[in-house]
Design a protein around this motif. Sequence first.
Motif: not given
Length: 149
Positions: A75-83, A119-124
């Motif tokens: 999910v983070a990769r699809k959102m382009k968010v550094a994990f 953003i963390a909540r959206a990823i989870v």
Amino acid sequence: MPTFIEEVSTMTSLKKVLYTARAHTRGGREGASRTDDGRLSVTLSPPGTAGNGTNPEQLFAVGWSACFLSAMQLVARKMKVAFPADTADDVEVDLCLTGDAFSLQARHTVRLPGVEPDIARAIVDAAHQTCPYSKATHGNIEVVTNVIT
């Protein structure tokens, strides 16, 4: 001579099976279980006893947390968010008894250090819709997800 009874599946959708896990268990909660490839072999003991083994709830928690973290990475990769490398998921699985009926409930405490709370909540939340373990539990058991950033 043992009788083999096969359940006939009524699933009609075509699925591509990516992997099949195979385990052999004897003795239930006071037995032993092993995989067909020999990579996992465990002694089982009932939860809360002094036995040397693990139990199904611990195995479920380990499998679910590993799968859930992988779903979060996707999910983070699809959102382009550094994990964050130190992301963790602590899962608690409760074995419950209501009257004479057993059930499970679970809590995830996810740590996503350095990620904005929204953003963390959206990823989870998206991972909970993606993870096969989460999908299997939707509507079947109570699940709480806590997010710490």
